[in-house]
Design a protein around this motif. Structure first.
Motif, PDB file in Angstrom:
ATOM      1  N   ARG A  26       3.623   1.031 -14.332  1.00  0.00           N
ATOM      2  CA  ARG A  26       3.816   1.889 -12.939  1.00  0.00           C
ATOM      3  C   ARG A  26       3.760   1.200 -11.646  1.00  0.00           C
ATOM      4  N   ARG A  27       3.714  -0.089 -11.670  1.00  0.00           N
ATOM      5  CA  ARG A  27       4.076  -1.065 -10.576  1.00  0.00           C
ATOM      6  C   ARG A  27       5.318  -0.895  -9.896  1.00  0.00           C
ATOM      7  N   ALA A  28       5.365  -0.915  -8.562  1.00  0.00           N
ATOM      8  CA  ALA A  28       6.530  -0.588  -7.709  1.00  0.00           C
ATOM      9  C   ALA A  28       7.716  -1.618  -7.985  1.00  0.00           C
ATOM     10  N   VAL A  29       8.779  -1.713  -8.415  1.00  0.00           N
ATOM     11  CA  VAL A  29      10.001  -2.452  -8.709  1.00  0.00           C
ATOM     12  C   VAL A  29      10.783  -2.511  -7.475  1.00  0.00           C
ATOM     13  N   ARG A  30      11.063  -3.667  -6.762  1.00  0.00           N
ATOM     14  CA  ARG A  30      11.665  -3.645  -5.381  1.00  0.00           C
ATOM     15  C   ARG A  30      13.043  -4.527  -5.843  1.00  0.00           C
ATOM     16  N   ARG A  73       0.789  -1.126   0.034  1.00  0.00           N
ATOM     17  CA  ARG A  73       0.065   0.067   0.139  1.00  0.00           C
ATOM     18  C   ARG A  73       0.979   1.316  -0.032  1.00  0.00           C
ATOM     19  N   ASP A  74       1.520   1.316  -1.046  1.00  0.00           N
ATOM     20  CA  ASP A  74       2.668   2.349  -1.173  1.00  0.00           C
ATOM     21  C   ASP A  74       2.309   3.768  -0.956  1.00  0.00           C
ATOM     22  N   ALA A  75       0.996   4.075  -1.653  1.00  0.00           N
ATOM     23  CA  ALA A  75       0.665   5.643  -1.617  1.00  0.00           C
ATOM     24  C   ALA A  75       0.417   5.806  -0.040  1.00  0.00           C
ATOM     25  N   GLU A  76      -0.286   4.881   0.669  1.00  0.00           N
ATOM     26  CA  GLU A  76      -0.405   5.165   2.060  1.00  0.00           C
ATOM     27  C   GLU A  76       0.759   5.187   2.726  1.00  0.00           C
ATOM     28  N   ALA A  77       1.665   4.162   2.571  1.00  0.00           N
ATOM     29  CA  ALA A  77       3.162   4.114   3.215  1.00  0.00           C
ATOM     30  C   ALA A  77       3.748   5.573   2.982  1.00  0.00           C
ATOM     31  N   ILE A  80      10.671   4.466  -1.679  1.00  0.00           N
ATOM     32  CA  ILE A  80       9.488   4.238  -2.389  1.00  0.00           C
ATOM     33  C   ILE A  80       9.422   5.152  -3.794  1.00  0.00           C
ATOM     34  N   CYS A  81      10.138   6.130  -3.868  1.00  0.00           N
ATOM     35  CA  CYS A  81      10.019   7.100  -4.694  1.00  0.00           C
ATOM     36  C   CYS A  81      10.759   6.413  -5.994  1.00  0.00           C
ATOM     37  N   SER A  82      11.872   5.770  -5.669  1.00  0.00           N
ATOM     38  CA  SER A  82      12.830   5.066  -6.691  1.00  0.00           C
ATOM     39  C   SER A  82      12.285   4.012  -7.341  1.00  0.00           C
ATOM     40  N   GLU A  83      11.437   3.114  -6.231  1.00  0.00           N
ATOM     41  CA  GLU A  83      10.830   1.933  -6.732  1.00  0.00           C
ATOM     42  C   GLU A  83       9.590   2.114  -7.784  1.00  0.00           C
TER      43      GLU A  83
END
Length: 522
Positions: free
Chosen positions: A483-487, A132-136, A160-163
């Motif tokens: 646009r999904r987060a890449v970790r 829940r990256d936006a909330e995090a 979070i910004c880079s991912e």
């Protein structure tokens, strides 16, 4: 009458005096001494939660991760409201890939911690692990608002910004983290991988070299810093200096690496012997019939992240990232021997895995798990889930090995990253993949070559989408727009259009390859 002192204060008992001595040793950086003293203290007072908590702290600083976990776990059992123990246990669980329990422990820490940075950080980290990256992100910004000197929150916000591909936002946040906390050297590694370093940015290299001279850095932090130095040297065209830094990073990592190469090689042979063609042919009668899972396997740095980005660009698919499920369940079934391959256990494993995937997306037709090291479990996965698709990502052996050598993996990642050990590991991987190639059905197992995928993407991408049983969608041709987060360490590369820039990169390093040279074509 004044209240008695807390049970962990040093003047109250022999155990507490030992704890005070340990605290002094810990504060002076003598972590091994502190561990010994704290072991004595908990032996004298095994029912005092704070003593176990402090033992966990010292063990963590000494690299004794297993003992640290056990100590924090015991502290949390004795005193569930001890938020520090819950929080630090959650950190260990997160680092080892046990996502579900880590979320639970961070949530407990958030509930029990008093108002302050730990409470907010625990909330934020639970949200981030829950994707829940936006909330995090909003939660980390609240930490920044109320506690502007919290460098760790800065680093998490930058991550979070880079991912999410917002590299221009991430860079100043990492820089601010370093300004506030010069020992947060992991930020240098992230800075180096946000983009290519230009000649006019050479000052970054000087800052990294100065940071490496700080006393008391852990092997892991110093290793990551050396990798960052290597990356900047590579960008600046100095491959000799880059390789020297990468080699230093491997030597530092191997000091903490808990990996038994001989045991892995023997295990590879056992897997080949156990998963026979006859056993594989019985898969439809043993496992759970569910086509949802797509397993993307291979060596790390072989294109698995790119493959997941391609598939998860499809509107009917979802990427779950790298899951530890099969590494954990597979080990348990393997320990059970022949009984571990009984139909009941296989069906339970298959059903549990699908449930884990559904926790990421309730309705997607296909959900990927791109944990590369699942290559060892391909046979077991097929028995448990005979309709699952397995995609093996292949890349030139020497380019793969060199990229691994250049990349940070923590000491708990189950493989070596340099030297003859990496070569031996790679040979065992090849042995296993040759076996799976021979025994797995062609409609459940395909191989995708990184060089072919990057040189002529569309035919390979169409082949992948057809293999997993989804209709064609043009979005799969533009994984850089996903646009999904890449970790994973590939978060910058995956935001670029598919290209051949990393093909044959080893040739620039040919004079400096050392033991890895045997993997180069001859």
């Amino acid at each position: 009458m004044p209240s008695p002192p807390p049970p962990f204060q040093s003047r109250a008992s022999p155990a507490q005096r030992l704890a005070a001595q340990a605290a002094a040793a810990h504060g002076a950086g003598r972590y091994v001494e502190a561990v010994g003293l704290m072991r004595q203290a908990v032996g004298l007072a095994p029912g005092v939660a704070m003593l176990w908590h402090d033992l966990g702290l010292s063990c963590g600083e000494s690299g004794l991760v297993g003992e640290a976990e056990a100590a924090f776990r015991r502290a949390a059992e004795l005193l569930p409201s001890l938020s520090g123990a819950q929080y630090r246990l959650a950190e260990i669980l997160e680092a080892s890939g046990r996502r579900t329990e880590a979320i639970e422990r961070f949530t407990r820490a958030a509930k029990t911690a008093p108002k302050g940075p730990m409470k907010l950080m625990a909330e934020a980290r639970a949200l981030q692990l829950s994707e829940r990256d936006a909330e995090a992100e909003r939660a980390y910004r609240r930490v920044r608002q109320h506690f502007p000197n919290n460098a760790f929150a800065l680093g998490r916000l930058a991550t979070i910004c880079s991912e999410s591909g917002r590299f221009d936002e991430a860079r100043p946040l990492f820089e601010l983290q370093l300004a506030q906390s010069p020992r947060s050297v992991a930020a240098y590694y992230e800075l180096a991988r946000l983009a290519r370093t230009a000649p006019q940015d050479r000052a970054l290299l000087d800052r990294m070299k100065a940071a490496a001279e700080q006393p008391g850095l852990s092997n892991e932090d110093l290793s990551r810093l050396k990798l960052a130095i290597g990356k900047v040297c590579d960008d600046l065209g100095d491959c000799r200096a880059a390789m020297a830094a990468y080699d230093e990073a491997w030597e530092l990592r191997r000091r903490d690496l808990q990996f038994d190469l001989k045991a892995f090689l023997a295990r590879a042979e056992r897997l080949v012997a156990r998963f026979t063609p006859d056993l594989m042919a019985r898969a439809p009668t043993l496992g759970v019939s569910d086509p949802t899972p797509v397993l993307i396997v291979g060596m790390p740095r072989s294109g698995t992240t790119l493959c997941e980005q391609i598939i998860s660009s499809h509107p009917e698919a979802h990427g779950a990232g790298e899951l530890p499920f099969w590494e954990n369940r597979g080990a348990k079934l393997e320990q059970a021997g022949a009984a571990g391959l009984a139909a009941d256990g296989l069906r339970a494993a298959g059903a549990d895995f699908v449930a884990v995937l559904r926790g990421f997306h309730a309705t997607a037709a296909r959900i990927t798990d791109k944990a590369p090291w699942n290559f060892a479990w391909a046979g077991l996965i097929h028995l448990a889930l005979p309709e699952a698709r397995i995609i093996h990502c292949r890349r030139s052996p020497i380019d793969t090995a060199l990229s691994i050598h250049q990349t940070h993996f923590n000491a708990r990642a189950p493989f070596p990253t340099g030297g003859e050990e990496l070569v031996a590991y790679y040979r065992a991987y090849e042995r296993l993949m040759a076996h799976w190639r021979a025994v797995l059905p062609a409609d459940r197992f395909i191989e995708v070559d990184y060089e072919a995928l990057t040189s002529d993407p569309e035919p390979q991408i169409r082949r992948i989408i057809e293999f997993i049983g989804l209709p064609w969608d043009e979005a799969c041709l533009r994984p850089q727009d996903n646009r999904r987060a890449v970790r994973t360490p590939s978060k910058w590369q995956t935001r670029q259009p598919i290209n051949t820039g990393s093909v044959d990169k080893w040739r620039r390093y040919e004079p400096y390859l050392g033991p890895l040279a045997v993997l180069a074509p001859h």
